[in-house]
Design a protein around this motif. Structure first.
Motif, PDB file in Angstrom:
ATOM      1  N   MET A   1      16.533 -23.900 -18.220  1.00  0.00           N
ATOM      2  CA  MET A   1      17.200 -25.199 -18.129  1.00  0.00           C
ATOM      3  C   MET A   1      17.039 -25.769 -16.729  1.00  0.00           C
ATOM      4  N   ALA A   2      16.929 -24.905 -15.730  1.00  0.00           N
ATOM      5  CA  ALA A   2      16.742 -25.364 -14.351  1.00  0.00           C
ATOM      6  C   ALA A   2      15.458 -26.173 -14.229  1.00  0.00           C
ATOM      7  N   THR A   3      14.426 -25.774 -14.955  1.00  0.00           N
ATOM      8  CA  THR A   3      13.164 -26.511 -14.941  1.00  0.00           C
ATOM      9  C   THR A   3      13.325 -27.874 -15.608  1.00  0.00           C
ATOM     10  N   ASP A   4      14.051 -27.891 -16.728  1.00  0.00           N
ATOM     11  CA  ASP A   4      14.291 -29.156 -17.436  1.00  0.00           C
ATOM     12  C   ASP A   4      15.049 -30.150 -16.554  1.00  0.00           C
ATOM     13  N   ILE A   5      16.080 -29.674 -15.877  1.00  0.00           N
ATOM     14  CA  ILE A   5      16.881 -30.545 -15.009  1.00  0.00           C
ATOM     15  C   ILE A   5      16.040 -31.079 -13.855  1.00  0.00           C
ATOM     16  N   ALA A   6      15.255 -30.196 -13.252  1.00  0.00           N
ATOM     17  CA  ALA A   6      14.419 -30.606 -12.117  1.00  0.00           C
ATOM     18  C   ALA A   6      13.476 -31.738 -12.516  1.00  0.00           C
ATOM     19  N   LYS A   7      12.891 -31.657 -13.698  1.00  0.00           N
ATOM     20  CA  LYS A   7      11.956 -32.696 -14.159  1.00  0.00           C
ATOM     21  C   LYS A   7      12.635 -34.059 -14.241  1.00  0.00           C
TER      22      LYS A   7
ATOM     23  N   ASP B   1      33.453 -29.861 -18.790  1.00  0.00           N
ATOM     24  CA  ASP B   1      32.890 -31.095 -19.343  1.00  0.00           C
ATOM     25  C   ASP B   1      31.463 -31.302 -18.840  1.00  0.00           C
ATOM     26  N   ALA B   2      31.269 -31.100 -17.541  1.00  0.00           N
ATOM     27  CA  ALA B   2      29.947 -31.308 -16.933  1.00  0.00           C
ATOM     28  C   ALA B   2      28.929 -30.333 -17.515  1.00  0.00           C
ATOM     29  N   LEU B   3      29.364 -29.092 -17.757  1.00  0.00           N
ATOM     30  CA  LEU B   3      28.465 -28.095 -18.331  1.00  0.00           C
ATOM     31  C   LEU B   3      28.090 -28.453 -19.765  1.00  0.00           C
ATOM     32  N   GLU B   4      29.061 -28.873 -20.544  1.00  0.00           N
ATOM     33  CA  GLU B   4      28.781 -29.245 -21.935  1.00  0.00           C
ATOM     34  C   GLU B   4      27.819 -30.427 -21.996  1.00  0.00           C
TER      35      GLU B   4
ATOM     36  N   TYR C   1      24.360 -28.998 -21.736  1.00  0.00           N
ATOM     37  CA  TYR C   1      23.910 -28.400 -22.987  1.00  0.00           C
ATOM     38  C   TYR C   1      23.495 -29.469 -24.001  1.00  0.00           C
ATOM     39  N   GLU C   2      24.263 -30.532 -24.065  1.00  0.00           N
ATOM     40  CA  GLU C   2      23.945 -31.600 -25.010  1.00  0.00           C
ATOM     41  C   GLU C   2      22.643 -32.302 -24.628  1.00  0.00           C
ATOM     42  N   ALA C   3      22.388 -32.411 -23.340  1.00  0.00           N
ATOM     43  CA  ALA C   3      21.190 -33.118 -22.869  1.00  0.00           C
ATOM     44  C   ALA C   3      19.930 -32.255 -22.941  1.00  0.00           C
ATOM     45  N   TYR C   4      20.062 -30.943 -22.653  1.00  0.00           N
ATOM     46  CA  TYR C   4      18.874 -30.104 -22.512  1.00  0.00           C
ATOM     47  C   TYR C   4      18.756 -28.996 -23.560  1.00  0.00           C
ATOM     48  N   GLY C   5      19.730 -28.865 -24.435  1.00  0.00           N
ATOM     49  CA  GLY C   5      19.669 -27.817 -25.449  1.00  0.00           C
ATOM     50  C   GLY C   5      20.577 -26.654 -25.095  1.00  0.00           C
ATOM     51  N   TYR C   6      20.928 -25.903 -26.138  1.00  0.00           N
ATOM     52  CA  TYR C   6      21.864 -24.796 -25.933  1.00  0.00           C
ATOM     53  C   TYR C   6      21.114 -23.521 -25.537  1.00  0.00           C
ATOM     54  N   TYR C   7      20.918 -23.409 -24.236  1.00  0.00           N
ATOM     55  CA  TYR C   7      20.340 -22.195 -23.672  1.00  0.00           C
ATOM     56  C   TYR C   7      21.449 -21.147 -23.596  1.00  0.00           C
ATOM     57  N   THR C   8      21.175 -19.962 -24.099  1.00  0.00           N
ATOM     58  CA  THR C   8      22.117 -18.860 -23.968  1.00  0.00           C
ATOM     59  C   THR C   8      21.370 -17.674 -23.367  1.00  0.00           C
ATOM     60  N   THR C   9      21.957 -17.062 -22.367  1.00  0.00           N
ATOM     61  CA  THR C   9      21.318 -15.919 -21.711  1.00  0.00           C
ATOM     62  C   THR C   9      22.216 -14.696 -21.803  1.00  0.00           C
ATOM     63  N   SER C  10      21.604 -13.539 -21.702  1.00  0.00           N
ATOM     64  CA  SER C  10      22.353 -12.288 -21.739  1.00  0.00           C
ATOM     65  C   SER C  10      21.569 -11.224 -20.985  1.00  0.00           C
ATOM     66  N   LEU C  11      22.262 -10.209 -20.562  1.00  0.00           N
ATOM     67  CA  LEU C  11      21.632  -9.110 -19.827  1.00  0.00           C
ATOM     68  C   LEU C  11      22.078  -7.787 -20.428  1.00  0.00           C
ATOM     69  N   PHE C  12      21.110  -6.957 -20.765  1.00  0.00           N
ATOM     70  CA  PHE C  12      21.394  -5.600 -21.232  1.00  0.00           C
ATOM     71  C   PHE C  12      20.894  -4.615 -20.181  1.00  0.00           C
TER      72      PHE C  12
ATOM     73  N   LYS D   1      19.616 -25.325 -31.384  1.00  0.00           N
ATOM     74  CA  LYS D   1      20.171 -26.677 -31.467  1.00  0.00           C
ATOM     75  C   LYS D   1      21.695 -26.706 -31.333  1.00  0.00           C
ATOM     76  N   THR D   2      22.350 -25.597 -31.669  1.00  0.00           N
ATOM     77  CA  THR D   2      23.802 -25.549 -31.552  1.00  0.00           C
ATOM     78  C   THR D   2      24.218 -24.321 -30.762  1.00  0.00           C
ATOM     79  N   ALA D   3      25.418 -24.377 -30.198  1.00  0.00           N
ATOM     80  CA  ALA D   3      25.936 -23.247 -29.427  1.00  0.00           C
ATOM     81  C   ALA D   3      26.111 -22.031 -30.315  1.00  0.00           C
ATOM     82  N   GLU D   4      26.562 -22.250 -31.548  1.00  0.00           N
ATOM     83  CA  GLU D   4      26.804 -21.135 -32.470  1.00  0.00           C
ATOM     84  C   GLU D   4      25.506 -20.425 -32.826  1.00  0.00           C
ATOM     85  N   ASP D   5      24.459 -21.207 -33.136  1.00  0.00           N
ATOM     86  CA  ASP D   5      23.170 -20.600 -33.488  1.00  0.00           C
ATOM     87  C   ASP D   5      22.575 -19.859 -32.301  1.00  0.00           C
TER      88      ASP D   5
END
Length: 547
Positions: A350-356, A429-432, A435-446, A527-531
Motif C-alpha cells: 500500500m505504501a507504493t500505491d500511496i506514493a504514486k 477514520d483516516a486509516l479506513e 483501505y477504501e481508496a487503495y484496497g484492503y491490504y492485510t498483513t501477518s507475521l508467523f 475487496k473487503t476487510a472480511e475477505d
C-alpha cells in the motif's frame, strides 16, 4: 574442544564472581556447557546479540571486549589520522558496564571515546555520530528482545549500521584477539557527554513538524517507554509540540532491565501494551504510544467510537504517516520535485500505491533499517527523501539520523492525530479511508523459534528444502513469481530471503537476523476487510504446517 574452553573460562573468571558461579553451576552438565561454548556469537551488520551469561556463545564483558579490540584494530587501519567513537547504552542489564568497558578499551588504543552519561535512545547515537563527526558509533542494546538478551550495534561515520563488507572485515580483526586481553585505559581520551547533543537532536526533530503548536487539537495521550530510553525525549518533544494531557505508565516509566511488567518489551506485542491500555481507559485517552527499550520502534493504539482501543500494526501506522507527510508537504509547497519513499521488501505494498498518488518514487530494500539508511545516502539529492518505513514498527521521518527513530515518529503520530482531529476525524477514520481508496491490504507475521545448535540446523534445513523445491501453489492459488534473494537480484545484496507472489498475495520467508527464528511475512489484498482477513488467516495456517 569445548572442555578446554570451559576450563580456560573457569580459570580467567575467578575474579568475576557472577560468571564464575554460573560456570561452576553447569560443571558436569555437558549439554549446558555445550550451549555456552559450541560457537562464538557471530558478528554481523547488526553487531553482536545474544543471551547474557558466561561463555563464547553469550553476551558478557569478555565477548564485548574481544569485539571492541577487533573493531579498534579495524578503525585504526582506516584512512584519516584521528579516530573517535560515540557510545550509547540502554536500560538493559549490563548495558552501562559494557559501554564504559568499550570506552576504556578504545582509549587504550588511542581512540577518543565520547560516551553518554545516561541511557540514550539508539537514534540519538546515530545522530551523535553525524553531529560529532566520529569515525564510528556503538550502542549497547538488544532492542525489543526479552530481558535475557543484550547486544552491541556498530555504526559507520554516516550514522548508519555497518555494511556487509565492513562487518566481514571487522570479523576478521576480531578473530585475531582473545577473550581475556589486557589493556590500560587513557582517561584523557574518554569524554562524557552532557545534554547538549540530546537537546540538539530534539530541536532538529521539532523542525520537522508539519503542524507545530497543535496543542488545541492534540489528543489525550498515554505513553509507555517500556522501562527504556524513550521516557525523557518523548515527553520533552510532545511537550514542545503542545500536548496538554500526557500520562505515563508508572510501572514502566523508570529504567529497568528486568522488564518486570513486560517480559517481552516489544511494542508489536499487545501484552506489552496491557498496562498502557488499562491506564488509557482510566484516563479516557484517545491515543496510546509505546516505544521499545532503545526507542527506535513505536507502537500505537487508538480509541474507537465504542470506547475500545484498536491496535495498529506497523504497516498501518507507516502508511498513515506516509500519507500525512506527503499530503501536508504538498499543501505547504515543500514537497521536493522528485520525492522518494524508502521501504523494505516485507513492508506493505500500500505504501507504493500511496506514493504514486503524490508522484513519489518508492525504493525497495532488504529487511533491516541499515539498508534504508544506505538508500538515503545513495540518493542523488538526499533532500528528495520523504520517509523510510518497515513493517516492524520502525520509521525515519527526517534526515537527522540513519536509523529508525521512535522519538520523531511519536511526535509525528501525535501531530497527525491532532491534524485529523482538527478535521473532525480520528486516526481510525483516516486509516479506513486508506483501505477504501487503495484496497484492503492485510498483513501477518508467523515466527517459529529454534533453540540451540540442533535448532539452528533444523531451521537451515527448512530453508534449504524450500529453496530446493519452491512452492508452486498456496491455498490453491498459483505462485506467479518466485524470487531467491540469495542469488543477488534487483541490485540488492545477496540475502537468505525467499519470496512468493500470486494473485492477491505475497509470502516472504527469511531467518531473523537477531534471534534464532524463522520469519514468514504475509500480505493479501481483497475487496473487503472480511475477505482479506479470512484469506490471510487461512494462508498463515497453511504455510505454518509446511515450515
Amino acid at each position: 574442544m569445548i572442555e578446554p574452553l570451559y576450563e580456560e573460562w573457569l580459570k580467567h573468571t575467578r575474579t568475576d564472581s557472577e560468571l564464575h558461579e554460573e560456570l561452576l553451576s553447569v560443571k558436569g552438565d555437558a549439554k549446558a556447557v555445550e550451549d555456552r561454548f559450541y560457537r562464538e556469537l557471530s558478528f554481523g551488520t547488526g553487531g553482536l546479540r545474544g543471551v547474557l551469561g558466561a561463555g563464547t556463545n553469550r553476551m558478557n564483558v569478555y565477548s564485548v571486549g574481544k569485539a571492541t579490540f577487533g573493531l579498534a584494530a579495524y578503525l585504526l587501519k582506516q584512512a584519516g589520522e584521528k579516530k573517535s567513537v560515540a557510545i550509547a547504552y540502554d536500560s538493559r542489564i549490563k548495558s552501562r558496564e559494557f559501554a564504559f568497558t568499550i570506552a576504556e578499551i578504545f582509549s587504550s588504543k588511542g581512540i577518543e571515546a565520547y560516551i553518554f552519561d545516561e541511557l540514550t535512545p539508539t537514534p540519538v547515537l546515530s545522530y551523535a555520530v553525524r553531529k560529532l563527526k566520529t569515525t564510528a558509533g556503538i550502542v549497547i542494546t538488544a532492542s525489543h528482545n526479552p530481558k535475557e538478551y543484550n547486544g552491541y550495534k556498530v555504526y559507520n561515520s554516516k550514522g548508519c549500521q555497518i555494511t556487509d563488507e565492513a562487518a566481514a572485515d571487522i570479523t576478521a580483526e576480531i578473530a585475531r584477539f582473545g577473550y581475556f586481553e589486557t589493556y590500560e585505559k587513557d582517561e584523557s581520551l574518554i569524554h562524557v557527554l552532557n545534554d547538549e547533543i540530546k537537546n540538539a537532536f530534539l530541536s532538529e526533530i521539532y523542525s520537522l513538524s508539519l503542524f507545530p503548536d497543535c496543542g488545541d487539537y492534540a489528543p489525550k495521550v498515554v505513553y509507555t517507554p517500556l522501562n527504556g530510553t524513550g521516557n525523557k525525549p518523548v515527553r520533552e518533544i510532545l511537550a514542545k509540540l503542545g500536548v496538554k494531557t500526557l500520562s505515563v505508565v508508572p510501572e514502566q516509566e523508570a529504567p529497568d532491565g528486568s522488564f518486570a511488567t513486560c517480559p517481552y518489551p516489544n511494542p508489536e506485542e499487545k501484552a506489552a501494551l496491557s498496562l498502557a491500555l488499562a491506564l488509557a481507559k482510566e484516563k479516557n485517552a484517545e491515543l496510546v504510544l509505546a516505544t521499545d527499550p532503545d526507542a527506535d520502534r513505536v507502537g500505537i493504539a487508538v480509541r474507537g467510537e465504542n470506547g475500545e482501543y484498536r491496535l495498529f500494526n506497523g504497516n498501518e501506522t507507516g502508511v498513515l504517516l506516509e500519507k500525512y507527510i506527503l499530503e501536508r508537504r504538498q499543501e505547504k509547497g515543500t514537497l521536493p520535485p522528485s520525492p522518494v519513499v524508502v521501504k523494505t521488501i516485507v513492508t506493505t505494498d500500500m505504501a507504493t500505491d500511496i506514493a504514486k498518488t503524490y508522484g513519489a518514487a518508492v525504493k525497495e530494500v532488504l529487511t533491516g533499517f541499515k539498508y534504508i539508511g544506505e538508500a538515503i545516502d545513495a540518493l542523488a539529492d538526499e533532500r528528495s527523501y520523504i520517509m523510510g518505513l518497515e513493517e516492524s514498527y520502525g520509521y525515519l521521518v527526517g534526515r537527522h539520523a540513519r536509523d529508525k527513530d521512535a522519538v520523531s515518529a511519536a511526535m509525528m503520530i501525535v501531530e497527525m492525530a491532532a491534524y485529523y482531529r482538527s478535521q473532525g476525524k480520528s486516526l481510525i477514520d483516516a486509516l479506513e479511508e486508506l483501505y477504501e481508496a487503495y484496497g484492503y491490504y492485510t498483513t501477518s507475521l508467523f515466527s517459529k523459534t529454534y533453540k540451540g545448535k540442533s535448532g539452528k540446523e533444523e531451521m537451515d534445513a527448512v530453508l534449504a528444502g524450500i529453496r530446493r523445491e519452491p512452492w508452486k501453489k498456496l491455498l490453491g492459488r498459483p505462485v506467479l513469481a518466485f524470487k531467491d534473494y540469495l542469488q543477488g537480484i534487483e541490485g540488492l545484496p545477496k540475502s537468505d530471503v525467499l519470496s512468493f507472489r500470486g494473485e492477491g498475495f505475497r509470502v516472504i520467508v527469511r531467518p531473523s537476523g537477531t534471534e534464532p527464528k524463522l520469519k514468514v511475512y504475509f500480505q493479501v489484498k481483497e475487496k473487503t476487510a472480511e475477505d482479506s482477513q479470512a484469506f490471510v488467516s487461512a494462508l498463515v495456517a497453511s504455510v505454518a504446517e509446511m515450515v
